[in-house]
Design an enzyme around this catalytic site. Structure first.
Site, PDB file in Angstrom:
ATOM      1  N   GLY A 409     -29.974 -54.797 -14.889  1.00  0.00           N
ATOM      2  CA  GLY A 409     -30.284 -55.278 -13.555  1.00  0.00           C
ATOM      3  C   GLY A 409     -30.817 -54.170 -12.685  1.00  0.00           C
ATOM      4  O   GLY A 409     -30.758 -52.985 -13.050  1.00  0.00           O
ATOM      5  N   PRO A 410     -31.351 -54.504 -11.524  1.00  0.00           N
ATOM      6  CA  PRO A 410     -31.902 -53.485 -10.619  1.00  0.00           C
ATOM      7  C   PRO A 410     -30.812 -52.585 -10.066  1.00  0.00           C
ATOM      8  O   PRO A 410     -29.615 -52.896 -10.180  1.00  0.00           O
ATOM      9  CB  PRO A 410     -32.554 -54.329  -9.506  1.00  0.00           C
ATOM     10  N   GLY A 412     -28.128 -50.801  -7.696  1.00  0.00           N
ATOM     11  CA  GLY A 412     -27.318 -51.207  -6.564  1.00  0.00           C
ATOM     12  C   GLY A 412     -26.691 -52.579  -6.665  1.00  0.00           C
ATOM     13  O   GLY A 412     -26.231 -53.110  -5.648  1.00  0.00           O
ATOM     14  N   SER A 785     -48.494 -61.883 -15.346  1.00  0.00           N
ATOM     15  CA  SER A 785     -48.028 -62.972 -14.497  1.00  0.00           C
ATOM     16  C   SER A 785     -48.843 -63.144 -13.225  1.00  0.00           C
ATOM     17  O   SER A 785     -48.526 -64.001 -12.410  1.00  0.00           O
ATOM     18  CB  SER A 785     -46.561 -62.746 -14.126  1.00  0.00           C
ATOM     19  N   LYS A 828     -37.808 -63.218  -9.271  1.00  0.00           N
ATOM     20  CA  LYS A 828     -38.976 -63.562  -8.457  1.00  0.00           C
ATOM     21  C   LYS A 828     -38.626 -64.594  -7.390  1.00  0.00           C
ATOM     22  O   LYS A 828     -39.073 -64.493  -6.249  1.00  0.00           O
ATOM     23  CB  LYS A 828     -40.092 -64.079  -9.360  1.00  0.00           C
TER      24      LYS A 828
END
Length: 889
Positions: A409-410, A412, A785, A828
């Site tokens: 995951g990103p 933080g 995309s 997204k």
């Protein structure tokens, strides 16, 4: 130093537990309790230089043996005073806790009057407790006739014990006193000469012998030595000048003899050493000390101690056999041989490794584990459920070989803290190993011992630190390992994470197998794509998406704000951040998947409040000329051991001499928009940015995925006079360049059908060029995309119709106009929600991915599914596609 001091009939008494202040000595104490602070304020602070107090030694009643007489009770005669018993409960002794304050103590009959050379006071933060730092100088002895209490502290009726001028003049004519004086000065001069040779100091101390009277010199010299409490009391009780000089001479001579013994040991060692043995000076000194003490036990030898440590390490038989062979080799080597140190360090590593040591796992309580996860992490329902399932299997089968969890995951979003929560739930120790930027295989497997400076790998070194063989080990940033000529760390991890192989993990430095099967491995990564497929196959990937604004608000109110206030020494009494302001910071100052920037902004607000609170702090001190304190090497400027007086907070009155609470604020600081702009600057993001950007035809809004989560990406297109060429800017990759070429080809092929050109026009780009730009040119961009976004931008450009400002889109397209599915749908959609968009166009085949999107986000968005490019154009423009009825598609 005053020669004679006239003492009052009554003095305030400050008790010293197991410590004696002698006349002429200087001591620094810190007073923090109600009793001592009140005494200092009334007897020293308010009277300034005229203030005198009495220092009286005390001892516990449990200490039966006593030196000198103890104090007998008296009857108070002063107004407002009451009598004290022999054994009184004191709250003002040195380092007395609450329990010991209730115990009885014995007061010594004799003490020393003292004056303050320096006095300062201040307020501790954030408690607001008043403290005093006092530098006291002992003046003269006194005898306590009667002990009473005045308010919260003690006072005593006293009588001076120091000799008068006439008595001193008579003593100086006594032949016995003259002989004692000469003997004391000779011994003291010899001691000073030795100290000056060792410390290379000047002759300042010798001046004391010539200028200070000998009866005062005795107290000064004895005060500088480390002697027992009984010896200090004996010196205090020595009122007779001859007795005092005799005791002081004995103590100085004893100190002198200890220095001579140390010099004798040094000389003996230096005489035994040759030039080739100079590097072993410290070792020879230790041997000489043992000989002087008569201690030649070989059990204290380092090698013997190492052997005992190896025996208690619990090594497996095959490894113990290897270690013994290495130990015999070490015993045959001389310490000066090159391989001695490396061999010894290797054996110490074998002895330190946890071959059998394990953490005793507590019985797993799934309910408690779930409550801990809920308290430490907000949201992440799916992730926490998977962790509970993992713990449930561990509870039913403790020796089960569970999968290696990999949180992706990103930044933080709480990946590392989740691993820490797993360790807490299992009751195991936790260790984190960062793999970011690691390119050397030796960081995992260790260096071979043939190299100079070789060391074990990070895994073995980590196990040595935690001292257990079953910790929870976090392999952080596993996607950021590299490879070069030194090897591939990711390939080395294949053995580590394979339960069939890590039972006999072979570290190159260790050179013996080590069992890693008891270790619970957890990995974290920002992206799964850079992880090699064989390594990814050994892990179970659990994706952690970004947080919604609502989740960020709850996280900030429950976790971030209390933590930030605590880190900056604040509380809600000083700073309050309303929910509305937190929402404003989330919406206008941070647009991220995690909460790290949000925490940084909250910390900036806390620092601004801390400045306001700290500016109220003050410290008051009496300026005293104490430069002469540093002139004598006998007196140490630091705190004297055992001289700190632990006290409790005192109530402060309101008058010109009291200190008010320096941290008391009339009202808490409440954050508003004006403070946000002052501290954080103007807002970084504008809710109307999308509408402004798409106000001109040729601009469309796309959704992209990055390592930091989903992001909104604008695509701009324009035409100009040219030769029909396509220009692309924005630091684009090869894939996205091909997507742009496909999009332009599709639009040119459908130009007549979409009414972008008349039937007679054969070339849409005749005499003009097309330029497509992806803003934020400093950020590299690539991926398929953006296909539907490029087509929408070109159709808007050629038709001169604007794209809806509340609509974003993502999807790959084929040359025939089919819309293909893409990845990262959840991130997204969350990005579109963060930017305030209302409609999202997705490939129809991505419908299944919407299950992972929080329901609160789906309720606030209109999800539009597209199978062909015409479906995208129908939803992207206001009122639908006006040329669709004329299209032949």
């Amino acid at each position: 130093m005053a020669e004679f001091v006239e003492l009052p009939n009554r003095l305030a008494i400050l008790p010293f537990r197991n410590k004696v202040l002698l006349p002429g000595a200087i001591i620094r104490i810190r007073c923090t309790s109600q009793t001592s602070v009140k005494l200092v304020e009334q007897e020293l602070w308010q009277r300034e230089e005229k203030g005198l107090i009495g220092i009286l030694p005390v001892r516990d009643a449990a200490e039966i043996a006593s030196v000198g007489p103890t104090l007998s009770p008296g009857v108070g005669t002063d107004s407002g005073e009451r009598s004290s018993k022999i054994q009184v409960a004191s709250s003002d002794s040195h380092k007395m806790d609450r329990k010991s304050q209730q115990e009885a103590i014995h007061w010594h009959r004799r003490g020393v009057a003292a004056r303050a050379l320096h006095l300062s006071r201040g307020v501790e933060k954030p408690s607001g407790r008043v403290t005093y730092i006092v530098v006291l100088e002992g003046l003269c002895r006194f005898s306590v006739q009667e002990l009473n209490t005045r308010g919260t502290y003690y006072t005593a009726r006293i009588s001076p014990l120091d000799t008068t001028k006439l008595e001193i003049e008579q003593a100086e004519q006594d032949p016995e006193f003259i002989a004692l004086s000469r003997q004391f000065k000779a011994t003291a001069m010899e001691l000073i000469s030795i100290l000056e040779q060792k410390q290379k100091t000047g002759g300042r101390t010798k001046v004391l012998l010539e200028t200070v009277p000998v009866h005062k010199l005795a107290d000064i010299f004895v005060a500088s030595f480390e002697i027992s409490f009984e010896e200090q009391l004996s010196m205090l009780d020595s009122v007779d000048l001859k007795t005092r000089l005799s005791k002081a001479t004995d103590l100085v001579d004893r100190h002198l003899q200890s220095i001579r013994v140390a010099e004798k040991i040094t000389q003996k060692v230096e005489g035994q050493l040759s030039k080739s043995q100079k590097e072993f000076l410290l070792r020879q000194q230790m041997r000489a000390i043992k000989e002087e003490l008569g201690d030649n036990d070989d059990d204290d030898d380092d090698v013997a101690a190492l052997e005992r440590k190896m025996q208690s390490a619990g090594m497996p038989p095959n490894i113990w056999k290897h270690a013994l062979r290495e130990l015999r080799r070490l015993k045959k080597m001389q310490p000066q041989q090159p391989g001695y140190n490396s061999s010894r360090v290797y054996l110490e590593l074998l002895a330190d490794l946890p071959w059998q040591n394990v953490s005793e796992e507590q019985e797993l309580d799934l309910r408690a584990a779930k409550e801990r996860l809920d308290s430490d992490h907000y949201g992440l329902i799916k992730v926490k459920q998977r962790i509970i399932e993992y713990l449930a299997v561990r509870k039913l089968k403790p020796d089960a070989r569970g999968p290696v969890l990999c949180f992706v995951g990103p930044p933080g979003v709480g990946k590392t803290s989740l691993a820490s929560s797993i360790a807490a739930a299992l009751g195991r120790k936790f260790i984190r190993i960062s793999l970011g930027g690691v390119k050397d295989e030796a960081d995992i497997r260790g260096h071979r011992r043939t190299y100079i400076g070789s060391m074990p790998g990070r895994l073995i070194e980590g196990l040595k630190r935690v001292a257990v063989s079953n910790p929870v080990m976090l392999l952080d940033e596993i996607d950021k390992t590299g490879s070069d000529v030194r090897g591939d760390p990711a390939s080395a991890l294949l053995e580590v994470l394979d339960p069939e192989q890590n039972k006999t993990f072979n570290d190159h430095y260790l050179n013996v197998p080590f069992d890693l099967s008891k270790v619970v491995f957890v990995a974290t990564a920002n992206r799964a794509q850079p992880i090699p497929p064989p390594l990814l196959d050994r892990m179970e990937v659990i994706e952690l998406p970004g947080y919604t604004p609502e989740e960020k608000l709850r996280i900030a109110m429950r976790h971030l704000i209390p933590r930030v206030l605590d880190q900056h020494g604040l509380s809600s009494e000083f700073l309050q951040i309303p929910e509305a302001m937190v929402k404003h910071v989330i919406r206008r100052y941070t647009r991220e998947a995690g909460v790290r920037n949000l925490e940084r902004n909250l910390a900036a607000l806390a620092r601004a409040a801390a400045v306001r609170v700290a500016e109220q702090d003050h410290s008051v001190s009496i300026n005293k000329d104490i430069h002469h304190l540093a002139s004598s090497p006998i007196i140490d400027g630091g705190f004297v051991e055992g001289a700190e007086v632990e006290m409790e907070v005192i109530p402060i009155g309101v008058n010109k001499n009291d200190i008010s609470n320096a941290f008391k604020v009339t009202s808490p600081l409440v954050v508003d928009e004006a403070m946000l702009e002052k501290v954080l600057g103007p807002p970084r993001f504008d809710d109307g940015e999308t509408a402004e950007r798409v106000a001109t035809p040729g601009v469309s809004v796309g959704l992209v995925w990055t390592a930091f989560g989903g992001e909104v990406q604008f695509v701009e297109a324009t035409t100009m006079v040219g030769k029909g060429e396509l220009h692309l800017t924005g630091q684009l990759g090869d894939v996205i360049k091909e997507s742009a070429q496909i999009a332009l080809t599709w639009v040119r092929a459908r130009a007549a059908d979409l009414k972008l050109a008349s039937a007679s026009e054969t070339n849409l780009l005749e005499s003009r060029d097309v330029h497509i730009h992806f803003p934020a040119g400093a950020v590299p961009k690539d991926g398929p995309s953006a296909g539907v976004t490029l087509v929408t931008s070109l159709v808007s450009l050629f038709s001169q119709k604007r794209v809806r400002a509340d609509t974003a889109m993502t999807g790959e397209m084929t040359l025939r106009g089919l819309v293909l599915p893409v990845g990262g749908i959840k991130d997204k959609v969350l990005a579109a929600h963060r930017y305030g968009l209302k409609r999202v166009i997705l490939p129809e085949r991505n419908l299944k991915d919407l299950v992972e999107v929080p329901s609160a986000v789906l309720d606030s968005l209109e999800i539009l599914l597209a199978k062909r490019m015409e479906d995208v154009l129908e939803q992207a423009f206001e009122g639908g596609c006006p040329w669709r009825q004329h299209s032949k598609l």
